[in-house]
Design a protein around this motif. Structure first.
Motif, mmCIF file in Angstrom:
data_model
loop_
_atom_site.group_PDB
_atom_site.id
_atom_site.type_symbol
_atom_site.label_atom_id
_atom_site.label_comp_id
_atom_site.label_asym_id
_atom_site.label_seq_id
_atom_site.Cartn_x
_atom_site.Cartn_y
_atom_site.Cartn_z
ATOM 1 N N PRO A 1 0.838 -1.199 0.000
ATOM 2 C CA PRO A 1 0.000 0.000 0.000
ATOM 3 C C PRO A 1 0.876 1.254 0.000
ATOM 4 O O PRO A 1 1.994 1.231 0.515
ATOM 5 C CB PRO A 1 -0.792 -0.128 1.312
ATOM 6 C CG PRO A 1 -0.759 -1.580 1.643
ATOM 7 C CD PRO A 1 0.563 -2.082 1.149
ATOM 8 N N ALA A 2 0.381 2.320 -0.585
ATOM 9 C CA ALA A 2 1.159 3.561 -0.661
ATOM 10 C C ALA A 2 1.585 4.006 0.734
ATOM 11 O O ALA A 2 0.815 3.921 1.698
ATOM 12 C CB ALA A 2 0.334 4.656 -1.343
ATOM 13 N N GLY B 1 16.841 -12.907 9.482
ATOM 14 C CA GLY B 1 16.185 -12.540 8.240
ATOM 15 C C GLY B 1 16.041 -11.039 8.128
ATOM 16 O O GLY B 1 16.750 -10.274 8.791
ATOM 17 N N ALA B 2 15.110 -10.626 7.286
ATOM 18 C CA ALA B 2 14.844 -9.205 7.069
ATOM 19 C C ALA B 2 13.383 -8.921 7.371
ATOM 20 O O ALA B 2 12.526 -9.790 7.203
ATOM 21 C CB ALA B 2 15.179 -8.809 5.631
ATOM 22 N N PHE B 3 13.115 -7.683 7.802
ATOM 23 C CA PHE B 3 11.758 -7.286 8.182
ATOM 24 C C PHE B 3 11.453 -5.922 7.579
ATOM 25 O O PHE B 3 12.314 -5.046 7.530
ATOM 26 C CB PHE B 3 11.627 -7.214 9.708
ATOM 27 C CG PHE B 3 11.676 -8.555 10.382
ATOM 28 C CD1 PHE B 3 10.514 -9.182 10.804
ATOM 29 C CD2 PHE B 3 12.894 -9.200 10.577
ATOM 30 C CE1 PHE B 3 10.556 -10.426 11.416
ATOM 31 C CE2 PHE B 3 12.948 -10.442 11.184
ATOM 32 C CZ PHE B 3 11.780 -11.068 11.600
ATOM 33 N N ILE B 4 10.206 -5.772 7.142
ATOM 34 C CA ILE B 4 9.732 -4.501 6.594
ATOM 35 C C ILE B 4 8.522 -4.054 7.398
ATOM 36 O O ILE B 4 7.580 -4.832 7.606
ATOM 37 C CB ILE B 4 9.361 -4.641 5.110
ATOM 38 C CG1 ILE B 4 10.604 -5.030 4.291
ATOM 39 C CG2 ILE B 4 8.759 -3.343 4.575
ATOM 40 C CD1 ILE B 4 10.297 -5.354 2.840
ATOM 41 N N TYR B 5 8.556 -2.818 7.876
ATOM 42 C CA TYR B 5 7.453 -2.243 8.645
ATOM 43 C C TYR B 5 7.109 -0.862 8.081
ATOM 44 O O TYR B 5 7.990 -0.188 7.521
ATOM 45 C CB TYR B 5 7.843 -2.064 10.117
ATOM 46 C CG TYR B 5 8.145 -3.322 10.866
ATOM 47 C CD1 TYR B 5 7.115 -4.134 11.356
ATOM 48 C CD2 TYR B 5 9.461 -3.708 11.136
ATOM 49 C CE1 TYR B 5 7.400 -5.287 12.065
ATOM 50 C CE2 TYR B 5 9.748 -4.853 11.835
ATOM 51 C CZ TYR B 5 8.712 -5.648 12.306
ATOM 52 O OH TYR B 5 8.984 -6.795 13.001
ATOM 53 N N PRO B 6 5.867 -0.424 8.245
ATOM 54 C CA PRO B 6 5.579 0.982 7.938
ATOM 55 C C PRO B 6 6.492 1.872 8.775
ATOM 56 O O PRO B 6 6.741 1.576 9.950
ATOM 57 C CB PRO B 6 4.105 1.145 8.359
ATOM 58 C CG PRO B 6 3.535 -0.240 8.291
ATOM 59 C CD PRO B 6 4.651 -1.148 8.709
ATOM 60 N N LYS B 7 7.010 2.920 8.194
ATOM 61 C CA LYS B 7 7.952 3.777 8.914
ATOM 62 C C LYS B 7 7.321 4.314 10.200
ATOM 63 O O LYS B 7 6.183 4.771 10.208
ATOM 64 C CB LYS B 7 8.398 4.942 8.031
ATOM 65 C CG LYS B 7 9.481 5.791 8.687
ATOM 66 C CD LYS B 7 10.022 6.862 7.759
ATOM 67 C CE LYS B 7 11.139 7.634 8.445
ATOM 68 N NZ LYS B 7 11.726 8.660 7.548
ATOM 69 N N GLY B 8 8.081 4.250 11.261
ATOM 70 C CA GLY B 8 7.602 4.733 12.545
ATOM 71 C C GLY B 8 7.004 3.654 13.414
ATOM 72 O O GLY B 8 6.742 3.873 14.594
ATOM 73 N N TYR B 9 6.798 2.462 12.840
ATOM 74 C CA TYR B 9 6.238 1.367 13.631
ATOM 75 C C TYR B 9 7.186 0.182 13.596
ATOM 76 O O TYR B 9 7.670 -0.218 12.555
ATOM 77 C CB TYR B 9 4.883 0.911 13.098
ATOM 78 C CG TYR B 9 4.399 -0.341 13.799
ATOM 79 C CD1 TYR B 9 3.772 -0.267 15.034
ATOM 80 C CD2 TYR B 9 4.614 -1.599 13.246
ATOM 81 C CE1 TYR B 9 3.367 -1.411 15.700
ATOM 82 C CE2 TYR B 9 4.212 -2.745 13.901
ATOM 83 C CZ TYR B 9 3.591 -2.648 15.127
ATOM 84 O OH TYR B 9 3.209 -3.783 15.782
ATOM 85 N N ARG B 10 7.459 -0.376 14.760
ATOM 86 C CA ARG B 10 8.212 -1.615 14.825
ATOM 87 C C ARG B 10 7.879 -2.311 16.131
ATOM 88 O O ARG B 10 8.007 -1.727 17.201
ATOM 89 C CB ARG B 10 9.718 -1.380 14.739
ATOM 90 C CG ARG B 10 10.528 -2.663 14.830
ATOM 91 C CD ARG B 10 11.978 -2.429 14.428
ATOM 92 N NE ARG B 10 12.625 -1.474 15.296
ATOM 93 C CZ ARG B 10 13.177 -1.815 16.463
ATOM 94 N NH1 ARG B 10 13.126 -3.050 16.897
ATOM 95 N NH2 ARG B 10 13.770 -0.896 17.195
ATOM 96 N N LYS C 1 2.278 4.120 -5.502
ATOM 97 C CA LYS C 1 1.073 3.551 -6.085
ATOM 98 C C LYS C 1 0.843 2.151 -5.553
ATOM 99 O O LYS C 1 1.691 1.270 -5.717
ATOM 100 C CB LYS C 1 1.179 3.529 -7.615
ATOM 101 C CG LYS C 1 1.263 4.914 -8.240
ATOM 102 C CD LYS C 1 1.309 4.836 -9.764
ATOM 103 C CE LYS C 1 1.374 6.230 -10.387
ATOM 104 N NZ LYS C 1 1.413 6.161 -11.872
ATOM 105 N N SER C 2 -0.319 1.943 -4.934
ATOM 106 C CA SER C 2 -0.617 0.669 -4.292
ATOM 107 C C SER C 2 -0.819 -0.470 -5.290
ATOM 108 O O SER C 2 -0.654 -1.636 -4.929
ATOM 109 C CB SER C 2 -1.875 0.791 -3.426
ATOM 110 O OG SER C 2 -1.704 1.765 -2.417
#
Length: 286
Positions: free
Chosen positions: A168-169, A268-277, A241-242
Protein backbone atom coordinates in the motif's frame (compact mmCIF):
# COMPACT_ATOMS: atom_id res chain seq x y z
CA UNK A 1 -20.47 4.21 37.55
CA UNK A 2 -23.68 2.21 38.04
CA UNK A 3 -25.77 5.19 37.00
CA UNK A 4 -23.77 5.53 33.81
CA UNK A 5 -24.38 1.95 32.71
CA UNK A 6 -28.04 2.30 33.60
CA UNK A 7 -28.27 5.24 31.22
CA UNK A 8 -26.49 3.20 28.57
CA UNK A 9 -29.11 0.48 28.96
CA UNK A 10 -31.96 2.95 29.31
CA UNK A 11 -32.88 1.63 32.78
CA UNK A 12 -32.34 4.61 35.09
CA UNK A 13 -34.90 4.70 37.87
CA UNK A 14 -36.64 1.60 36.55
CA UNK A 15 -38.32 3.50 33.72
CA UNK A 16 -37.28 3.66 30.07
CA UNK A 17 -34.98 6.55 29.27
CA UNK A 18 -32.98 7.44 26.22
CA UNK A 19 -29.49 5.97 26.40
CA UNK A 20 -26.73 4.79 24.12
CA UNK A 21 -28.78 1.70 23.43
CA UNK A 22 -31.29 3.92 21.59
CA UNK A 23 -28.67 5.39 19.28
CA UNK A 24 -29.35 4.52 15.61
CA UNK A 25 -26.91 1.91 14.39
CA UNK A 26 -25.87 4.09 11.47
CA UNK A 27 -24.92 6.90 13.87
CA UNK A 28 -22.88 4.49 15.97
CA UNK A 29 -21.09 3.31 12.83
CA UNK A 30 -20.36 6.94 11.88
CA UNK A 31 -18.61 7.34 15.24
CA UNK A 32 -16.64 4.12 14.81
CA UNK A 33 -15.26 5.07 11.43
CA UNK A 34 -13.08 7.66 13.21
CA UNK A 35 -11.64 5.10 15.64
CA UNK A 36 -8.81 2.64 15.17
CA UNK A 37 -9.69 -1.09 14.86
CA UNK A 38 -8.83 -1.99 18.45
CA UNK A 39 -11.09 0.80 19.75
CA UNK A 40 -13.90 -0.39 17.45
CA UNK A 41 -13.67 -3.88 18.92
CA UNK A 42 -13.77 -2.49 22.46
CA UNK A 43 -16.81 -0.34 21.69
CA UNK A 44 -18.58 -3.33 20.14
CA UNK A 45 -18.74 -4.88 23.62
CA UNK A 46 -20.86 -1.99 24.90
CA UNK A 47 -24.28 -3.09 23.66
CA UNK A 48 -26.22 -4.58 20.75
CA UNK A 49 -26.30 -1.35 18.72
CA UNK A 50 -22.53 -0.87 18.79
CA UNK A 51 -21.99 -4.57 18.17
CA UNK A 52 -24.06 -4.35 15.00
CA UNK A 53 -22.42 -1.10 13.91
CA UNK A 54 -18.97 -2.67 14.40
CA UNK A 55 -19.79 -5.17 11.64
CA UNK A 56 -20.73 -2.55 9.05
CA UNK A 57 -18.76 -2.97 5.83
CA UNK A 58 -18.19 0.75 5.34
CA UNK A 59 -16.53 1.01 8.78
CA UNK A 60 -13.93 -1.65 7.92
CA UNK A 61 -13.59 -0.55 4.30
CA UNK A 62 -12.01 2.64 5.64
CA UNK A 63 -9.52 0.64 7.73
CA UNK A 64 -8.40 -1.81 5.05
CA UNK A 65 -5.30 -1.16 2.93
CA UNK A 66 -6.17 0.32 -0.45
CA UNK A 67 -4.99 -2.84 -2.24
CA UNK A 68 -6.59 -5.33 0.13
CA UNK A 69 -7.97 -7.36 -2.81
CA UNK A 70 -4.40 -7.97 -4.01
CA UNK A 71 -3.32 -8.97 -0.51
CA UNK A 72 -6.26 -11.34 -0.12
CA UNK A 73 -5.22 -12.98 -3.38
CA UNK A 74 -2.49 -14.75 -1.37
CA UNK A 75 -5.03 -16.39 0.97
CA UNK A 76 -5.32 -20.03 -0.01
CA UNK A 77 -9.05 -20.41 0.80
CA UNK A 78 -10.51 -18.96 -2.42
CA UNK A 79 -14.05 -20.00 -1.54
CA UNK A 80 -13.72 -18.30 1.84
CA UNK A 81 -12.49 -15.08 0.23
CA UNK A 82 -15.73 -14.69 -1.70
CA UNK A 83 -17.93 -14.79 1.39
CA UNK A 84 -15.77 -12.64 3.65
CA UNK A 85 -17.25 -9.40 4.94
CA UNK A 86 -14.91 -6.44 5.27
CA UNK A 87 -14.49 -7.11 9.00
CA UNK A 88 -13.56 -10.71 8.26
CA UNK A 89 -11.07 -9.59 5.61
CA UNK A 90 -9.40 -7.25 8.10
CA UNK A 91 -9.22 -10.02 10.70
CA UNK A 92 -7.73 -12.46 8.17
CA UNK A 93 -5.09 -10.00 7.02
CA UNK A 94 -4.05 -9.46 10.64
CA UNK A 95 -2.91 -13.09 10.72
CA UNK A 96 0.35 -13.98 8.93
CA UNK A 97 -0.05 -15.07 5.31
CA UNK A 98 2.75 -17.32 4.05
CA UNK A 99 4.60 -16.89 0.77
CA UNK A 100 7.50 -18.70 -0.87
CA UNK A 101 6.82 -22.04 0.81
CA UNK A 102 6.67 -20.45 4.25
CA UNK A 103 9.98 -18.58 3.98
CA UNK A 104 8.23 -15.22 3.74
CA UNK A 105 5.06 -13.90 5.30
CA UNK A 106 3.14 -10.66 5.56
CA UNK A 107 0.34 -9.34 7.74
CA UNK A 108 -1.29 -6.04 8.65
CA UNK A 109 -0.73 -4.49 12.05
CA UNK A 110 -4.11 -4.68 13.75
CA UNK A 111 -4.10 -1.17 15.24
CA UNK A 112 -2.99 0.84 12.20
CA UNK A 113 -3.69 -1.46 9.25
CA UNK A 114 -0.11 -1.04 8.00
CA UNK A 115 1.43 -3.92 6.04
CA UNK A 116 4.42 -5.71 7.58
CA UNK A 117 6.62 -8.41 6.02
CA UNK A 118 9.12 -10.95 7.37
CA UNK A 119 11.70 -12.66 5.16
CA UNK A 120 13.46 -15.74 6.55
CA UNK A 121 17.17 -16.43 6.13
CA UNK A 122 16.34 -19.30 3.73
CA UNK A 123 14.76 -16.77 1.38
CA UNK A 124 18.01 -14.78 1.23
CA UNK A 125 21.10 -15.37 -0.92
CA UNK A 126 23.95 -16.04 1.52
CA UNK A 127 27.48 -16.44 0.19
CA UNK A 128 28.83 -19.87 1.17
CA UNK A 129 25.56 -21.11 2.69
CA UNK A 130 25.95 -24.57 1.10
CA UNK A 131 29.33 -25.20 2.71
CA UNK A 132 28.93 -26.54 6.24
CA UNK A 133 32.43 -25.35 7.10
CA UNK A 134 31.05 -21.81 7.02
CA UNK A 135 27.30 -21.80 7.60
CA UNK A 136 24.57 -23.97 9.08
CA UNK A 137 20.88 -23.60 9.80
CA UNK A 138 20.15 -24.04 13.51
CA UNK A 139 16.73 -24.39 15.16
CA UNK A 140 15.67 -21.76 17.70
CA UNK A 141 12.50 -20.52 19.29
CA UNK A 142 13.84 -16.97 19.06
CA UNK A 143 12.90 -16.69 15.39
CA UNK A 144 9.35 -16.49 14.06
CA UNK A 145 10.52 -19.04 11.45
CA UNK A 146 11.96 -21.33 14.14
CA UNK A 147 15.45 -21.36 12.59
CA UNK A 148 18.34 -19.00 11.81
CA UNK A 149 21.46 -19.14 9.63
CA UNK A 150 24.57 -19.35 11.81
CA UNK A 151 28.00 -18.28 10.54
CA UNK A 152 31.01 -20.06 12.04
CA UNK A 153 33.74 -18.42 9.97
CA UNK A 154 34.16 -16.90 6.51
CA UNK A 155 36.28 -14.41 4.60
CA UNK A 156 33.55 -12.92 2.41
CA UNK A 157 30.36 -12.15 4.37
CA UNK A 158 27.44 -11.14 2.19
CA UNK A 159 23.68 -11.62 2.51
CA UNK A 160 21.38 -10.39 -0.26
CA UNK A 161 17.59 -10.31 -0.51
CA UNK A 162 15.04 -9.17 -3.06
CA UNK A 163 11.26 -8.75 -3.02
CA UNK A 164 8.74 -7.79 -5.67
CA UNK A 165 5.45 -6.85 -4.03
CA UNK A 166 2.53 -4.42 -4.14
CA UNK A 167 2.71 -2.53 -0.86
CA UNK A 168 0.00 0.00 0.00
CA UNK A 169 1.16 3.56 -0.66
CA UNK A 170 3.34 4.91 2.13
CA UNK A 171 6.87 4.93 3.54
CA UNK A 172 8.47 1.70 4.75
CA UNK A 173 11.56 0.83 6.78
CA UNK A 174 13.66 -2.28 6.14
CA UNK A 175 15.72 -4.04 8.81
CA UNK A 176 18.09 -6.98 9.13
CA UNK A 177 17.68 -8.93 12.37
CA UNK A 178 21.12 -10.11 13.49
CA UNK A 179 22.65 -11.63 16.61
CA UNK A 180 26.37 -11.71 17.44
CA UNK A 181 26.98 -15.04 19.18
CA UNK A 182 24.83 -18.15 19.15
CA UNK A 183 21.86 -18.14 21.54
CA UNK A 184 21.23 -21.42 23.33
CA UNK A 185 19.70 -22.83 26.48
CA UNK A 186 21.46 -24.55 29.34
CA UNK A 187 19.55 -25.97 32.28
CA UNK A 188 16.51 -23.97 31.15
CA UNK A 189 18.39 -20.64 31.10
CA UNK A 190 19.23 -18.63 28.00
CA UNK A 191 22.93 -18.28 27.29
CA UNK A 192 25.03 -16.91 24.43
CA UNK A 193 27.83 -19.04 22.99
CA UNK A 194 30.74 -16.81 22.00
CA UNK A 195 33.13 -19.47 20.66
CA UNK A 196 33.19 -18.24 17.04
CA UNK A 197 32.81 -14.47 17.55
CA UNK A 198 35.61 -12.60 15.80
CA UNK A 199 36.31 -10.05 13.07
CA UNK A 200 33.33 -7.73 13.51
CA UNK A 201 35.33 -5.05 15.36
CA UNK A 202 37.84 -4.57 12.54
CA UNK A 203 35.61 -3.16 9.82
CA UNK A 204 31.93 -2.10 9.89
CA UNK A 205 29.21 -4.06 8.11
CA UNK A 206 27.70 -2.28 5.12
CA UNK A 207 23.89 -2.19 4.70
CA UNK A 208 22.42 -1.23 1.35
CA UNK A 209 18.97 -0.86 -0.24
CA UNK A 210 17.88 -0.05 -3.80
CA UNK A 211 14.46 -0.02 -5.48
CA UNK A 212 13.23 -0.48 -9.03
CA UNK A 213 12.26 3.21 -9.21
CA UNK A 214 15.71 4.50 -8.29
CA UNK A 215 15.58 4.92 -4.51
CA UNK A 216 18.77 4.13 -2.59
CA UNK A 217 19.98 3.92 0.99
CA UNK A 218 23.38 3.09 2.43
CA UNK A 219 24.44 2.75 6.06
CA UNK A 220 27.21 1.00 7.95
CA UNK A 221 27.90 0.05 11.53
CA UNK A 222 29.97 -2.32 13.64
CA UNK A 223 28.24 -5.47 14.85
CA UNK A 224 29.21 -5.07 18.48
CA UNK A 225 26.33 -6.16 20.70
CA UNK A 226 26.90 -9.86 21.49
CA UNK A 227 24.00 -11.68 23.10
CA UNK A 228 21.31 -9.36 21.73
CA UNK A 229 19.00 -9.57 18.73
CA UNK A 230 19.43 -6.23 16.98
CA UNK A 231 17.22 -4.78 14.26
CA UNK A 232 19.69 -3.02 11.97
CA UNK A 233 17.98 -0.30 9.96
CA UNK A 234 19.01 -0.65 6.32
CA UNK A 235 16.95 2.26 5.00
CA UNK A 236 13.52 3.55 4.01
CA UNK A 237 11.67 3.42 0.71
CA UNK A 238 8.51 5.13 -0.52
CA UNK A 239 5.63 3.40 -2.32
CA UNK A 240 3.58 5.85 -4.37
CA UNK A 241 1.07 3.55 -6.09
CA UNK A 242 -0.62 0.67 -4.29
CA UNK A 243 -1.50 -1.18 -7.49
CA UNK A 244 2.03 -1.28 -8.90
CA UNK A 245 4.66 -3.73 -7.61
CA UNK A 246 7.94 -2.33 -6.38
CA UNK A 247 11.14 -4.36 -6.46
CA UNK A 248 13.41 -3.86 -3.45
CA UNK A 249 16.93 -5.27 -3.28
CA UNK A 250 18.80 -5.17 0.03
CA UNK A 251 22.04 -6.51 1.46
CA UNK A 252 24.45 -6.62 4.36
CA UNK A 253 28.12 -7.30 3.70
CA UNK A 254 31.57 -7.21 5.22
CA UNK A 255 33.85 -8.26 2.39
CA UNK A 256 37.28 -7.13 3.58
CA UNK A 257 39.21 -10.34 2.89
CA UNK A 258 42.22 -9.35 5.02
CA UNK A 259 40.55 -11.13 7.94
CA UNK A 260 37.88 -13.71 8.70
CA UNK A 261 34.77 -13.07 10.70
CA UNK A 262 32.31 -15.38 12.42
CA UNK A 263 29.91 -16.10 15.26
CA UNK A 264 26.84 -14.40 13.74
CA UNK A 265 23.18 -15.44 13.50
CA UNK A 266 21.06 -14.14 10.62
CA UNK A 267 17.35 -14.38 11.34
CA UNK A 268 16.19 -12.54 8.24
CA UNK A 269 14.84 -9.21 7.07
CA UNK A 270 11.76 -7.29 8.18
CA UNK A 271 9.73 -4.50 6.59
CA UNK A 272 7.45 -2.24 8.64
CA UNK A 273 5.58 0.98 7.94
CA UNK A 274 7.95 3.78 8.91
CA UNK A 275 7.60 4.73 12.54
CA UNK A 276 6.24 1.37 13.63
CA UNK A 277 8.21 -1.61 14.83
CA UNK A 278 7.17 -4.33 17.20
CA UNK A 279 10.20 -6.33 18.20
CA UNK A 280 11.06 -8.61 21.11
CA UNK A 281 14.73 -8.17 22.01
CA UNK A 282 16.49 -11.00 23.78
CA UNK A 283 19.42 -9.87 25.87
CA UNK A 284 22.14 -11.76 27.71
CA UNK A 285 25.84 -11.57 28.27
CA UNK A 286 28.33 -13.75 26.44
Amino acid sequence: MGAFWSVVRGEEGGSPETGLGDLPELCAAAVMINLDPTEICQLAKLNRVFRGAASADFVWQAKLPENYSYLMGFVSDEKGRRRFRKKDIYARLCRPISLDGGNREFWIEKRTGGVCMAIASKALVITGIDDRRYWSYVPTGESRFQYVAYLQQIWWFEVVGEIDFCFPAGTYSLYFRLHVGRPAKRFGRRICTSDHIHGWDIKPARFQLTTSDGQQALTQCYLDKPGTWVMHHVGDFVVRKSNEPIKVKFSVAQIDCTHTKGGLCVDGAFIYPKGYREESVFDTRC
